[in-house]
Design a protein around this motif. Structure first.
Motif, PDB file in Angstrom:
ATOM      1  N   GLU A   2      -3.466  -5.722   7.928  1.00  0.00           N
ATOM      2  CA  GLU A   2      -2.673  -4.941   7.927  1.00  0.00           C
ATOM      3  C   GLU A   2      -1.112  -5.364   8.187  1.00  0.00           C
ATOM      4  O   GLU A   2      -1.129  -6.077   9.163  1.00  0.00           O
ATOM      5  CB  GLU A   2      -2.808  -3.606   8.598  1.00  0.00           C
ATOM      6  CG  GLU A   2      -1.688  -2.036   8.590  1.00  0.00           C
ATOM      7  CD  GLU A   2      -1.508  -1.053   8.457  1.00  0.00           C
ATOM      8  OE1 GLU A   2      -1.425   0.018   7.639  1.00  0.00           O
ATOM      9  OE2 GLU A   2      -1.890  -1.219   9.782  1.00  0.00           O
ATOM     10  N   LEU A  59      -1.125  -4.499   2.149  1.00  0.00           N
ATOM     11  CA  LEU A  59      -2.824  -4.869   3.142  1.00  0.00           C
ATOM     12  C   LEU A  59      -2.209  -6.876   2.718  1.00  0.00           C
ATOM     13  O   LEU A  59      -2.326  -7.245   1.646  1.00  0.00           O
ATOM     14  CB  LEU A  59      -3.825  -4.926   1.864  1.00  0.00           C
ATOM     15  CG  LEU A  59      -5.626  -5.529   2.021  1.00  0.00           C
ATOM     16  CD1 LEU A  59      -5.648  -5.142   3.589  1.00  0.00           C
ATOM     17  CD2 LEU A  59      -5.908  -4.754   1.328  1.00  0.00           C
ATOM     18  N   CYS A  79      -7.822  -5.236   9.753  1.00  0.00           N
ATOM     19  CA  CYS A  79      -8.229  -4.412   9.746  1.00  0.00           C
ATOM     20  C   CYS A  79      -9.215  -4.807   8.256  1.00  0.00           C
ATOM     21  O   CYS A  79      -9.520  -5.784   7.604  1.00  0.00           O
ATOM     22  CB  CYS A  79      -7.388  -2.810   8.600  1.00  0.00           C
ATOM     23  SG  CYS A  79      -6.187  -4.669   6.992  1.00  0.00           S
ATOM     24  N   THR A 118       0.913  -0.965  -0.679  1.00  0.00           N
ATOM     25  CA  THR A 118      -0.188  -0.241  -0.305  1.00  0.00           C
ATOM     26  C   THR A 118       0.763   0.666   0.046  1.00  0.00           C
ATOM     27  O   THR A 118       0.012   2.071  -1.162  1.00  0.00           O
ATOM     28  CB  THR A 118      -0.981   0.128   0.882  1.00  0.00           C
ATOM     29  OG1 THR A 118       0.094   0.293   2.328  1.00  0.00           O
ATOM     30  CG2 THR A 118      -2.074  -1.013   0.645  1.00  0.00           C
ATOM     31  N   ARG A 175       2.348  -4.324   8.296  1.00  0.00           N
ATOM     32  CA  ARG A 175       3.329  -3.093   8.741  1.00  0.00           C
ATOM     33  C   ARG A 175       5.187  -4.208   9.180  1.00  0.00           C
ATOM     34  O   ARG A 175       5.354  -4.135   9.897  1.00  0.00           O
ATOM     35  CB  ARG A 175       3.282  -2.729   9.861  1.00  0.00           C
ATOM     36  CG  ARG A 175       1.852  -1.526   9.871  1.00  0.00           C
ATOM     37  CD  ARG A 175       1.017  -0.271  10.530  1.00  0.00           C
ATOM     38  NE  ARG A 175       2.032  -0.065  11.044  1.00  0.00           N
ATOM     39  CZ  ARG A 175       1.984   1.038  10.582  1.00  0.00           C
ATOM     40  NH1 ARG A 175       1.454   1.867  10.072  1.00  0.00           N
ATOM     41  NH2 ARG A 175       3.447   2.081  11.131  1.00  0.00           N
ATOM     42  N   GLN A 219       4.396  -0.979   4.655  1.00  0.00           N
ATOM     43  CA  GLN A 219       3.056  -1.194   4.898  1.00  0.00           C
ATOM     44  C   GLN A 219       2.213  -2.180   3.074  1.00  0.00           C
ATOM     45  O   GLN A 219       2.626  -1.429   2.519  1.00  0.00           O
ATOM     46  CB  GLN A 219       1.900  -0.193   5.009  1.00  0.00           C
ATOM     47  CG  GLN A 219       2.702   0.733   6.296  1.00  0.00           C
ATOM     48  CD  GLN A 219       1.937   1.775   6.935  1.00  0.00           C
ATOM     49  OE1 GLN A 219       0.596   1.937   5.763  1.00  0.00           O
ATOM     50  NE2 GLN A 219       2.225   2.843   6.889  1.00  0.00           N
TER      51      GLN A 219
END
Length: 115
Positions: free
Chosen positions: A48, A18, A43, A8, A50, A16
């Motif tokens: 998500e 998805l 999410c 993303t 990270r 980051q």
């Protein structure tokens, strides 16, 4: 359900993405070493992911991070620092090296287990 990971953004030193599908067993490696601090949180639409990018790994050259779930590579991202590059050939070679190293370790493990 097969897991898929879509980037993303990279913002403030954190990659980051998805993740859709199974969220267990996500690990990120750089040169075969695990990156600490990776988080996977629910999410809308999935999870998500990270990945903090440690300042200590930012050196001249190409750094390719592999995001894996078990033996499957879901995604990768490359950071190039130092001399500007006209094309991404070094990044692709670095990715091939990382994948080859992973295959060599898996093959050696297989040979030991079947011997």
């Amino acid at each position: 359900m097969e897991a898929t990971l879509t980037k993303t953004r990279i913002r403030e030193g954190v990659w980051q993405g998805l993740l859709t599908g199974a969220s267990e067993g996500i690990e990120v490696t750089l040169l075969g070493e695990k990156i600490a601090g990776v988080t996977v949180t629910p999410c809308p639409g999935g999870h998500e992911v990270r990945v903090p990018i440690p300042a200590a790994v930012l050196n001249d050259g190409v750094q390719t991070f592999l995001i894996r779930q078990g033996a499957e590579t879901l995604a990768h991202f490359t950071i190039i620092t130092g001399v500007a590059m006209e094309d991404d050939l070094r990044a692709e070679i670095d990715l091939l090296r990382a994948e080859l190293d992973m295959l060599k370790r898996a093959f050696r493990r297989h040979c030991v287990e079947t011997a």
